[in-house]
Structures are given as C-alpha cells and as structure tokens.
Write an enzyme that holds these catalytic residues in place. Structure first.
Site, PDB file in Angstrom:
ATOM      1  NE  ARG A 128      -4.130  -1.613   2.337  1.00 32.37           N
ATOM      2  CZ  ARG A 128      -4.206  -2.746   3.024  1.00 32.37           C
ATOM      3  NH1 ARG A 128      -3.208  -3.100   3.800  1.00 32.37           N
ATOM      4  NH2 ARG A 128      -5.280  -3.508   2.939  1.00 32.37           N
TER       5      ARG A 128
ATOM      6  CG  ASP B 288     -12.201 -10.562  -6.316  1.00 29.25           C
ATOM      7  OD1 ASP B 288     -12.163 -11.701  -5.836  1.00 29.25           O
ATOM      8  OD2 ASP B 288     -12.047  -9.532  -5.644  1.00 29.25           O
TER       9      ASP B 288
ATOM     10  CB  VAL C  30      -5.647 -34.656 -23.878  1.00 28.22           C
ATOM     11  CG1 VAL C  30      -6.502 -35.126 -22.717  1.00 28.22           C
ATOM     12  CG2 VAL C  30      -5.042 -35.831 -24.629  1.00 28.22           C
TER      13      VAL C  30
ATOM     14  CG  HIS D 115      -2.188 -43.490 -21.770  1.00 26.64           C
ATOM     15  ND1 HIS D 115      -1.152 -44.038 -22.486  1.00 26.64           N
ATOM     16  CD2 HIS D 115      -3.254 -43.464 -22.609  1.00 26.64           C
ATOM     17  CE1 HIS D 115      -1.569 -44.363 -23.693  1.00 26.64           C
ATOM     18  NE2 HIS D 115      -2.828 -44.017 -23.803  1.00 26.64           N
TER      19      HIS D 115
END
Length: 791
Positions: free
Chosen positions: A111, A189, A536, A673
């Site tokens: 800050r 967010d 995939v 795999h």
C-alpha cells in the site's frame, strides 16, 4: 459489454510485431536506443499479489531486453516508485529465471499512501526522470491502474513543478516530456470489465475446486449441507463459475441478489434434493452477496436458516486468502506471458497522443483497450448494483460473465452435478434437453453402442452419482460409423432418435462427417447432428479449444515443475519431456510456454539436424554464462510424440547426452497416459457445461426448422455442425465446410491459432530469431450494452 470490430493484435508473430515497432523507430533488434522500460508491479492494495503475475513480469522483462531496451524493476509497488533508490533496479535476463511456478510477485507490492498525494507523485516522477524512464507497465487492479493514469495525466505539471523546485533540469524535463502507460490486470475476482479473464483468476478457481471436491466427499458420507464462502466483495465470478463447475444447489452473487422470499425457495429446493435420495447439498456464497434491499447475506446467516428450518447437519467453510496463493495454473502462466509480450509491444508503439491502455483477453485473442474506458465500465457495474439495476450489471460485466450466468440459470430447474470434462458436457446436455421438453437417450461405447443398440433413457437420477470422475461415464471407442451405417440407421428409427450429440476427439469429427455422407443413402440419418470437441490433443477442426486439453496441460505443467524441483541441487542438467498429442503440437507448445522450456519440437514446425545443433549450442552457451547454482541451469525441452519419425525422443536424448558431455547431463521423461487422467480443471468443467447446454439449445431450434410433413428431415450442410470456440465466441460450423481445413492423414486442422504464439517461447528462451514481416495493432474501444432498464 461489446467491442467494436476493429483491427486487433493477432500475436501473429512476436518477431514481426517487434520488427514493426523497431522499424518505425529506424532501429534493429537489440538496439532500442534510449527507449527505457520500467516494469512496475504496483498497487495501492497490499494484498494484490496473485499467481500468474510472475509470468507477466518475466515476459515483460525478457521481451523488453530482446528489443534492446533497459528494463527496471520497481520493488514494493508505488511506494517503491516514491522512495526510489534501491527500490528501482535494473532487471536482467537471469533475474526472472525460475519464477514461473511461483505465486505472488517476486518484486513485491505494498500500500502507498504517499503516492495518493501530489507530493508523493512528484517524488515518483523525479525518480523516473533521473533514470530517463518514460514507459511504465503496471500490473494491478482498477485502483492501481486508475492511479497510473492519473500519474500520466498530470505528468507535465509534475515536471514543471520539479523544474521550478530545482529537482530536475529543463533538459531532463524535455527528454522526459511524456509518460506512456500500459496496464495488465491482476485480480482473482475477475472484476475488471473489458477482459474475459484477469491474471490470477484461473489459479484461484483451481484452489476453490480442490476444496469443493474434498468437501463433497465428506458431505456425501455424512449427509451434510456445506456452505462455501469464496472471495468476491464486488464481483461474483468466482462463486458463479464454482457453482457451475460443482453443480451447487444455490449460488449467491452481488450482481444478482435472490428474489424476495428466497429463504423459502432455498429450503424447499434443499428438502426436495434430500427427498430424491441426494446425500449432500452445496451452497456457494460470494463474500459480497446481498439481498435486493442491499443487506449482506452471510454464510452464517444461511447456515442458521438451513439448520433452524430443515434441521440439516450444516457446515460452513470460508476459504479466505488460500484462494490467492499456490502455484499458478497453466492458463495463468500462458495468460501472463502473452499479456507481458503485448504490453511491451504497446509501449514500443506508443506515441505522446496514445491513451493509456490495458492489455486484455477476448476469447483467445490478446487485445488492447483504453484504460479509462474499462475503469469507467467497471465503476458503472458498481453503480448499477447500488441502484438495483441488476440485469444491467450482469450485462456490463461482459459477455463471458453473462453467458455463465445464463447457463447456470437454465441448468437450475432441477439439480444436477456438473462434473468433469466429457461428463460435464453430457450432464449439461441431458439437463438442458429435459428442460427443453426432450426425452434424452444415452448411447454407451460410442458408434459401436449406437450400432449394437446400447441405448437407454437417461434421467436426473441416472446421472446423479457421477461425481468427481474424469473421462466419460458413457464409455468411448475409436470405432468409426462407416461400416456400421445399416445398423445405426435401423437403431435411429427403432429408438425414435430425432437429433444426435457426439462428444469426442478427431474420431467424433470424422464420424460426424461419415454420418453426413450417409444421409444420401439412409433417410433415418437425416437428423440434426452436433459434434462437441473433447480431446487432450486439441486437434479437432472448427474449435480453438477442446474439452480436456486444459486438464492435460496442467498435468504436464505441474509434472515439469516437479521435474525441475527434483534437480534443485543439480548444477547442469537437461530434461527431455515427451508429451501426448499425436501430430498436434498444442500440448508441447503450451506446456513449453507455461513451464519455461527452451524448445518445443512439434510436427507442424519442421526441424532438422541443424536445428538440433543450434539448440545444443544455445544451451551450451547458457551453461557457460550462468553462475547461480540450482536456479537457471535445469532446462526442460518439450516434444510431442509424433513430431518426427526419425528424430525421436530417444534420438534427441542420445544427441544431447553425447553433445553435453562435460557440460551437462541429460534425463528423459515420457509422460504417457497420465496426461489423460486426474481431476478436471475448472476451465474444462465450465467449458464442457456451456458447450453441452449450447449444443442442445441449437438442436432444439434445428428440430423446429427441419420438421416437415409430420417428421424430422435434415439434409442441409448447416444441420450437422461442430460447436467450437473460434477466437471470441462459441460458433457452429458445418462439418462439410471444415473438410477443406483438415489434414486427414495427420489428424489435425491445417490452420491452428496457437502456432502464432510459438515465437513467444523462443524469445523468452533467449533465441536469436529472425525478424521479417510487419503488422500493426490498434486500440479497440469498449461499448457499453444497456439492459432493459437502459439509460
């Protein structure tokens, strides 16, 4: 929120973009003259350090150095900018090594009350002028970015005051006459309007889903109701996507408070679930949830309601700052890297008249938007919520948020767990079909099952047990329908099938084509068909992404992190890692970018012995110049399994082992795999859910169009489509139209968007690559979409 159709940065080639910028200044690569870049991870919120930020820092530094510019770190955000001295330090190539897998930001954030004052900003301006810095890259939230724009706006006045006070000379002020600002948004967010995703959001969703999966297990065992509170003081994105990914009974978000009387509705829904045999209930609450009257709705308040009215054993979990920490996901690493590259390009192209911009993600494109337009729309969302214009608030959040909300609402008529990968698409398709009034049938074992009659009704209760499992609960096979058309057509008629959803990889796509071709002979197959890509390998034409690819990518990335960590005490070592993908290099390329690989060998980009020699020489040179033990001496190479029939993994391993004698040793890893297993990522769950729902809505409309003379008859090209993500939207493309863009021999599309970002990996690995053609990028503009209450 929509965007005008304007030219946008395609990231066609980082080399070409850099070439354009440098050519405009009559410069060559490595000679950017006095163009200095300041990399500033800054915020006025001490907690704004998110996974993925380090990827953006790394990319900005290295691409800046690649162009020949000086790059500076500003430690401790804006406070470091004010304090100056050792807080502003030159960045080097090595100073951003081995940081991709780290959360937060290595250069700190704090800050800063001082920067909020004009006196503090004068000190900051003076520190920049003394170093000759006139380009500022800021990573933070809307407050930090607004502060950066204010700093830029009053720059001339600050310089005048500094000259008047004798802190700088007239000559210094003239050299630093304007300040360029580019922002990147870091926020878990996802509350900044103008971008589909902010850096850190996907990683936060990973943390949340891990907790939800663990909670679900214990909740089922003990027949409990769990209330999970996630972050989101002013934005409900995390809560909304979590609810969609886990099939929550209810979600509370600040953008859309529940209707009056929600308490009765919630209790009735929970009771109905238990009456139908469900052993658990899940409620997701954003910390900023509120009622229509503007009163907070807390997790404790909901717990008391459920306990008092229903007597259910209820537990509350508040995740707190665990959502902000941890290893960044592959998505966030790639996003941060792409944003960092685009930020440097924007600074290079900026002029004194260029407005401050923010680098954003739209679909799969990196775009630039005017900073203050985005900040204003973000403020408009807050104003709309405070004035009760909730529908407008949803729209102002953007298309991605609005689509998530609409999908969640549609799927809440009855309860259904929306779970991993292919199962997510199946379940949302089933639910949406029943909502639309259809009778849904499940086909087991793919086209074999369709030919053999392995078909049965699928209902709410028949899928309610599919929780937390990857793969496909219906089973899959690679068999194509070409030799089974007679049996398939008979069963389509026998079971009265009016439309077909096919979920799978390249075989699903080819199988859909074979069904379309068979329409000429079999009228029963003249029904609407939609193919949802799920593999995939991410090699299905018609879609930039396939369900399951993100899960595999995260598995590869986390494995590479472990591989590098295993050599923490080893000084010189090279790793050769083989990934899946067949002839498609998507996994190798993206995992290479996310894991910080030096090279990714793929089929699509041909290479020979000279290229391999170049890579070995490149690596040897790095080993010579590196002095920090265990920090940047462990190099990972990616290659997909079918990249070259002669230069195999074993060949390349043997080559590096031989050439590296006395300099480094080599290790080989074939992931196999394991890339197809594991818990599906939030992206795949959410993506599969939206794809399944959208496919059924499209089929419903097609059934209306194709209903003729009392029956369904669909034989036009647009009645059989692939549903895929193309650049910025989910679109339906006729299967027949995609044939020309398909390399059937190698099972890949002829054009693949991700090839355009491969140069990013090369530049970040310090390769001296060729600069050729040019391309210019414009800033797009944000247009606010007004809702039904529009002003």
């Amino acid at each position: 929120m929509a965007r005008e159709t304007r030219p946008h940065p395609q990231l066609l080639s980082v080399e070409t973009r850099a070439a354009t910028c440098l050519s405009q200044r009559n410069l060559s690569k490595g000679d950017a003259g006095n163009t200095d870049f300041l990399l500033c991870v800054s915020t006025q919120n001490a907690w704004s350090c998110f996974p993925g930020m380090n990827a953006a820092v790394r990319a900005t530094v290295r691409v800046g150095l690649y162009t020949g510019a000086k790059v500076y770190f500003v430690h401790e955000g804006y406070q470091g900018l004010v304090d100056g001295a050792d807080n502003i330090r030159l960045a080097t190539w090595e100073s951003v090594s081995m940081m991709l897998q780290l959360g937060g930001t290595v250069i700190g954030s704090a800050r800063s009350k001082d920067f909020r004052t004009r006196e503090g900003r004068m000190k900051a301006a003076g520190n920049l002028v003394k170093l000759g810095i006139t380009n500022l890259c800021v990573i933070g939230g809307d407050g930090s970015l607004t502060g950066a724009n204010e700093f830029r706006t009053e720059w001339s006045g600050l310089l005048a005051d500094l000259v008047k006070a004798g802190k700088i000379t007239n000559e210094e002020a003239k050299k630093s006459s304007h300040l360029n600002i580019v922002g990147m948004v870091g926020s878990i967010d996802n509350d900044f309007c103008g971008t589909d995703m902010t850096i850190g959001t996907d990683s936060a969703l990973h943390r949340i889903i891990e907790v939800v999966d663990a909670i679900t297990t214990t909740a089922q065992s003990h027949q409990r109701t769990f209330i999970l509170e996630v972050m989101g003081r002013h934005c409900g994105y995390l809560a909304l996507v979590t609810a969609q990914a886990c099939g929550a009974d209810w979600v509370f978000i600040p953008e859309m408070p529940p209707d009056e009387g929600w308490e009765d509705h919630l209790c009735r829904r929970l009771a109905n679930q238990r009456a139908r045999g469900s052993r658990l209930n899940v409620i997701i609450v954003a910390e900023g949830a509120m009622s229509r009257a503007g009163q907070p709705i807390t997790s404790e308040q909901i717990k008391k309601l459920v306990t008092d009215r229903l007597g259910f054993d209820t537990r509350t979990t508040v995740l707190g700052h665990v959502q902000r920490g941890g290893t960044p996901s592959a998505f966030d690493r790639i996003l941060g890297s792409r944003m960092g590259v685009e930020a440097v390009m924007a600074l290079l192209e900026a002029t004194p008249d260029t407005p401050a911009c923010v680098v954003s993600l739209s679909g799969n494109l990196a775009v630039r938007l005017p900073l203050m337009e985005c900040v204003q729309v973000t403020k408009d969302v807050t104003a709309a919520m405070s004035q009760g214009r909730f529908d407008e608030a949803i729209k102002l959040r953007g298309k991605s948020f609005e689509n998530n909300w609409n999908t969640y609402k549609l799927l809440q008529t009855k309860r259904l767990f929306i779970r991993p990968c292919m199962n997510a698409a199946v379940r949302s398709a089933v639910r949406m079909g029943i909502i639309q009034g259809h009778n849904m049938l499940a086909v087991h074992d793919g086209f074999d099952g369709l030919a053999e009659g392995q078909i049965e009704p699928i209902t709410w209760t028949s899928v309610s047990g599919w929780t937390g499992k990857g793969g496909s609960m219906l089973g899959t096979k690679r068999t194509l329908p070409g030799k089974l058309l007679e049996e398939i057509s008979q069963n389509i008629a026998k079971f009265n099938i009016h439309a077909l959803v096919i979920i799978g990889g390249f075989e699903a796509y080819v199988g859909g084509l074979e069904l379309v071709q068979a329409r000429e002979k079999y009228e029963e197959i003249c029904i609407p068909i939609v193919v949802i890509p799920a593999t995939v390998s991410n090699n299905v034409p018609g879609s930039d992404f396939s369900i399951g690819a993100d899960t595999a990518l995260n598995t590869i990335t986390s494995t590479c992190d472990r591989i590098k960590q295993s050599a923490a005490g080893t000084k010189r070592r090279v790793f050769i890692v083989e990934t899946m993908g067949g002839y498609c290099g998507y996994l190798a390329t993206m995992a290479g970018l996310a894991a910080g690989a030096d090279a990714a060998y793929i089929f699509e980009e041909k290479f020979g012995i000279r290229d391999l020699e170049t890579n070995v020489e490149h690596l040897v040179e790095k080993m010579k110049t590196t002095v920090k033990r265990g920090l940047i001496l462990r190099w990972v190479f990616q290659m997909n399994e079918s990249c070259n029939s002669n230069y195999t993994t074993d060949f390349i391993f043997n080559l590096y082992s031989e050439e590296g004698k006395g300099i480094f040793d080599c290790r080989k890893n074939v992931l196999g795999h394991m890339q197809q297993g594991g818990t599906p990522t939030p992206f795949d769950r959410n993506f599969g859910t939206k794809m399944g729902a959208k496919s059924v809505l499209w089929l419903t409309e097609k059934l209306k169009e194709c209903y003729r003379h009392g029956r369904i008859f669909a034989n036009t090209p647009d009645s059989a489509c692939v549903l895929g993500m193309k650049k910025r939207a989910l679109t339906f493309q006729p299967l027949a139209d995609l044939k020309s863009d398909t390399d059937f021999e190698h099972r890949i599309p002829k054009s693949q968007w991700w090839l355009k970002i491969r140069p990013i990996m090369k530049i970040l690995a310090k390769y001296d690559i060729k600069l050729d053609t040019s391309e210019h990028a414009d800033i797009e503009h944000v247009i606010k979409k007004r809702g039904p209450l529009g002003k």
